[in-house]
Design an enzyme around this catalytic site. Structure first.
Site: not given
Length: 306
Positions: A182-184, A210
């Site tokens: 997710h993200s980073y 995501t």
């Protein structure tokens, strides 16, 4: 601290914050039944942030306890500087039993050849340069204001992931390894591919991103990595479109589809059914190709014997 700001002292239990999880696992205020509210006190952002962090520490501990008690997972503390990981101690995974001296030895790298340590140091420095460049590119107007915020007790997310890969995942006996980033976390996974490309391709079946913030251009991911990502990764991004609707991408890496929500923090949860379907299909495709390869090999051997 502002003149009239209250002390930064907070309870050490959920009840002390007047919050509890209901039967659906939702965090709700004990009295009002409302979800968590960040701005508990107006015009006191620093106090609200510290309150948020203190509550987060309690919830982190609560989640770990649930993983160990209800999911039968094993909590393993990594050497200082690399954080914590939870593994499932079943037959698909290695058991990690290290003495304190062994852990210290592996953490300081003294058992590695000098050349290998130098190469690792160089890789980490290059990763940091790419990360800093990315942050500047993403938000140049805040360049002077930015303070690096790393995972607690970690040098960086990328270093944490590479350590976990080298000491746990690569030695796992699991036939199928999947990532949800997710993200980073997506940026950290791409960095892992850059550092351990051959191993990742051999070990990982599929990757669900995501709302990932990775960028294959700025991270200098090579052509072979981009091609592998197109075949084995999918990025569920924040979007107003219905779940799994194709979303146009400017990057030549992997397909992008809608997570069915415009809220960044909900993209993993909202896309979970599609992620499991994606993983199931990838696993079945891998098994089918392996069976086909074994069949071809078997026929070739029989032909050669004749």
């Amino acid at each position: 601290m502002k003149k009239d700001e209250p002390p930064l002292e907070f309870p050490d239990t959920l009840e002390g914050f007047e919050y509890a999880f209901n039967e659906k696992g939702q965090l709700r205020h004990i009295t009002t039944g409302e979800p968590f509210i960040f701005n508990a006190r107006e015009d006191l952002h620093r106090w609200n942030q510290k309150r948020y962090e203190a509550l987060g520490e309690i919830i982190t501990k609560y989640v770990y306890e649930l993983l160990e008690k209800d999911c039968n997972l094993k909590k393993i503390s990594l050497p200082e500087g690399y954080g914590v990981i939870v593994l499932n101690p079943n037959e698909n995974y290695i058991e990690v039993e290290k003495t304190k001296s062994q852990v210290q030895l592996s953490s300081d790298g003294s058992d590695e050849p000098a050349e290998k340590r130098e190469r690792k140091d160089k890789n980490f420095k290059e990763a940091k340069k790419r990360r800093d460049f990315y942050e500047k590119y993403r938000n140049p107007q805040k360049e002077k204001e930015m303070v690096p915020l790393y995972i607690r007790d970690n040098g960086s997310p990328e270093e944490h992931l590479i350590y976990v890969w080298d000491h746990f995942i690569i030695h796992s006996a699991a036939e199928n390894t999947f990532f949800v980033a997710h993200s980073y976390g997506g940026l950290a996974f791409v960095e892992l591919m850059i550092q351990r490309e051959a191993d990742v391709k051999n070990k990982v079946t599929a990757v669900a991103l995501t709302d990932s913030v990775h960028n294959v251009w700025h991270q200098e991911a090579g052509k072979t990595i981009r091609e592998w990502m197109r075949e084995n990764c999918c990025n569920w991004v924040s979007s107003s479109e219905p779940l799994d609707t194709s979303v146009e991408s400017m990057l030549p890496d992997c397909p992008r589809v809608s997570a069915g929500t415009e809220r960044h923090e909900l993209t993993s949860w909202k896309s979970l059914p599609s992620i499991f379907k994606f993983f199931t299909e990838a696993s079945e495709a891998k098994n089918s190709s392996l069976k086909a390869a074994l069949t071809r090999r078997s026929h070739r051997i029989k032909h050669e014997e004749i």
